[in-house]
Design a protein around this motif. Structure first.
Motif, PDB file in Angstrom:
ATOM      1  N   UNK A 205     -23.720  18.460  28.878  1.00 45.12           N
ATOM      2  CA  UNK A 205     -23.415  19.782  28.315  1.00 45.12           C
ATOM      3  C   UNK A 205     -24.725  20.505  28.053  1.00 45.12           C
ATOM      4  N   UNK A 206     -25.260  21.208  29.042  1.00 43.24           N
ATOM      5  CA  UNK A 206     -26.549  21.872  28.859  1.00 43.24           C
ATOM      6  C   UNK A 206     -26.454  23.035  27.876  1.00 43.24           C
ATOM      7  N   UNK A 207     -27.475  23.166  27.066  1.00 45.80           N
ATOM      8  CA  UNK A 207     -27.523  24.302  26.152  1.00 45.80           C
ATOM      9  C   UNK A 207     -28.328  25.427  26.794  1.00 45.80           C
ATOM     10  N   UNK A 208     -28.138  26.619  26.267  1.00 48.45           N
ATOM     11  CA  UNK A 208     -28.796  27.787  26.855  1.00 48.45           C
ATOM     12  C   UNK A 208     -30.307  27.668  26.710  1.00 48.45           C
ATOM     13  N   UNK A 209     -31.019  28.217  27.692  1.00 48.24           N
ATOM     14  CA  UNK A 209     -32.475  28.152  27.659  1.00 48.24           C
ATOM     15  C   UNK A 209     -33.052  29.081  26.606  1.00 48.24           C
ATOM     16  N   UNK A 210     -32.473  30.258  26.442  1.00 44.25           N
ATOM     17  CA  UNK A 210     -32.933  31.229  25.452  1.00 44.25           C
ATOM     18  C   UNK A 210     -31.740  31.599  24.601  1.00 44.25           C
ATOM     19  N   UNK A 211     -31.881  31.466  23.303  1.00 42.46           N
ATOM     20  CA  UNK A 211     -30.787  31.799  22.398  1.00 42.46           C
ATOM     21  C   UNK A 211     -31.228  32.981  21.557  1.00 42.46           C
ATOM     22  N   UNK A 212     -30.527  34.108  21.739  1.00 42.23           N
ATOM     23  CA  UNK A 212     -30.843  35.298  20.953  1.00 42.23           C
ATOM     24  C   UNK A 212     -29.638  36.224  20.973  1.00 42.23           C
ATOM     25  N   UNK A 213     -29.660  37.153  20.074  1.00 42.50           N
ATOM     26  CA  UNK A 213     -28.592  38.136  20.000  1.00 42.50           C
ATOM     27  C   UNK A 213     -29.025  39.416  20.665  1.00 42.50           C
ATOM     28  N   UNK A 214     -28.309  40.476  20.321  1.00 43.60           N
ATOM     29  CA  UNK A 214     -28.630  41.764  20.922  1.00 43.60           C
ATOM     30  C   UNK A 214     -29.761  42.479  20.187  1.00 43.60           C
ATOM     31  N   UNK A 215     -30.212  41.918  19.066  1.00 47.11           N
ATOM     32  CA  UNK A 215     -31.290  42.529  18.302  1.00 47.11           C
ATOM     33  C   UNK A 215     -32.642  42.143  18.874  1.00 47.11           C
ATOM     34  N   UNK A 216     -33.661  42.956  18.576  1.00 45.60           N
ATOM     35  CA  UNK A 216     -35.016  42.565  18.974  1.00 45.60           C
ATOM     36  C   UNK A 216     -35.482  41.341  18.180  1.00 45.60           C
ATOM     37  N   UNK A 217     -36.531  40.703  18.671  1.00 49.75           N
ATOM     38  CA  UNK A 217     -37.003  39.455  18.058  1.00 49.75           C
ATOM     39  C   UNK A 217     -37.417  39.631  16.606  1.00 49.75           C
ATOM     40  N   UNK A 218     -38.036  40.753  16.294  1.00 47.56           N
ATOM     41  CA  UNK A 218     -38.476  40.987  14.909  1.00 47.56           C
ATOM     42  C   UNK A 218     -37.276  41.052  13.969  1.00 47.56           C
ATOM     43  N   UNK A 219     -36.198  41.720  14.408  1.00 53.38           N
ATOM     44  CA  UNK A 219     -34.995  41.827  13.577  1.00 53.38           C
ATOM     45  C   UNK A 219     -34.341  40.464  13.390  1.00 53.38           C
ATOM     46  N   UNK A 220     -34.332  39.642  14.432  1.00 53.91           N
ATOM     47  CA  UNK A 220     -33.764  38.297  14.324  1.00 53.91           C
ATOM     48  C   UNK A 220     -34.559  37.465  13.332  1.00 53.91           C
ATOM     49  N   UNK A 221     -35.874  37.609  13.353  1.00 49.13           N
ATOM     50  CA  UNK A 221     -36.719  36.858  12.426  1.00 49.13           C
ATOM     51  C   UNK A 221     -36.461  37.283  10.986  1.00 49.13           C
ATOM     52  N   UNK A 222     -36.282  38.578  10.751  1.00 45.48           N
ATOM     53  CA  UNK A 222     -35.995  39.067   9.396  1.00 45.48           C
ATOM     54  C   UNK A 222     -34.620  38.583   8.954  1.00 45.48           C
TER      55      UNK A 222
END
Length: 161
Positions: free
Chosen positions: A102-119
């Motif tokens: 069951x491979x997991x995704x290589x990149x996991x992120x949402x529709x937000x930019x990286x800075x918003x995800x970090x906050x």
């Protein structure tokens, strides 16, 4: 017309046709062609599922697994594949086996930019959900180009004058 030796397999027809052409034996060539089916789709190797796409046909032909998800969206409530717990419990070999199954995704992120995800990762759940809902509802209005602004102002001034 009779063929010298019998054909055992359809794979022999190609070499026999070549030999008939090479030695100028028109009768044998015609007889061998008559033995072939008039429609190549009658052969088993040319029968395909007509309702499948090209990618699905190739995957079926070469026995390939389904395509691996490259990007998974964290902002959705869809459960993501996470093999980290397997690595912590059983070790590297079991992690590699689980990753193959069951491979997991290589990149996991949402529709937000990286800075918003970090906050958002530093916020509590209520604030995170509130921010995600506001972010999804907020439509960013593109700024007009300077030339478009001048053209719009000229139209407005002509209307007023």
């Amino acid at each position: 017309m009779q063929i010298e030796s019998t054909l055992v397999n359809e794979l022999q027809i190609g070499s026999r046709l070549n030999g008939a052409v090479e030695h100028n034996r028109r009768g044998e060539f015609g007889l061998l062609l008559a033995m072939l089916s008039a429609d190549a789709r009658d052969m088993a190797q040319f029968q395909f599922d007509k309702d499948l796409s090209v990618e699905q046909k190739l995957r079926k032909t070469f026995s390939l697994p389904p395509a691996q998800a490259l990007i998974a969206d964290v902002s959705t409530d869809i459960p993501l594949t996470d093999n980290a717990a397997t690595f912590q419990r059983e070790g590297a070999r079991q992690f590699q086996l689980q990753q193959a199954l069951t491979p997991e995704a290589l990149v996991i992120r949402g529709s937000q930019p990286d800075a918003m995800v970090e906050v958002l990762s530093n916020c509590d759940v209520l604030t995170k959900r509130k921010a995600l809902n506001l972010y999804q509802q907020h439509n960013i209005i593109e700024e007009m180009h300077f030339v478009d602004q001048i053209a719009t102002q000229r139209k407005i001034s002509q209307i007023l004058a």
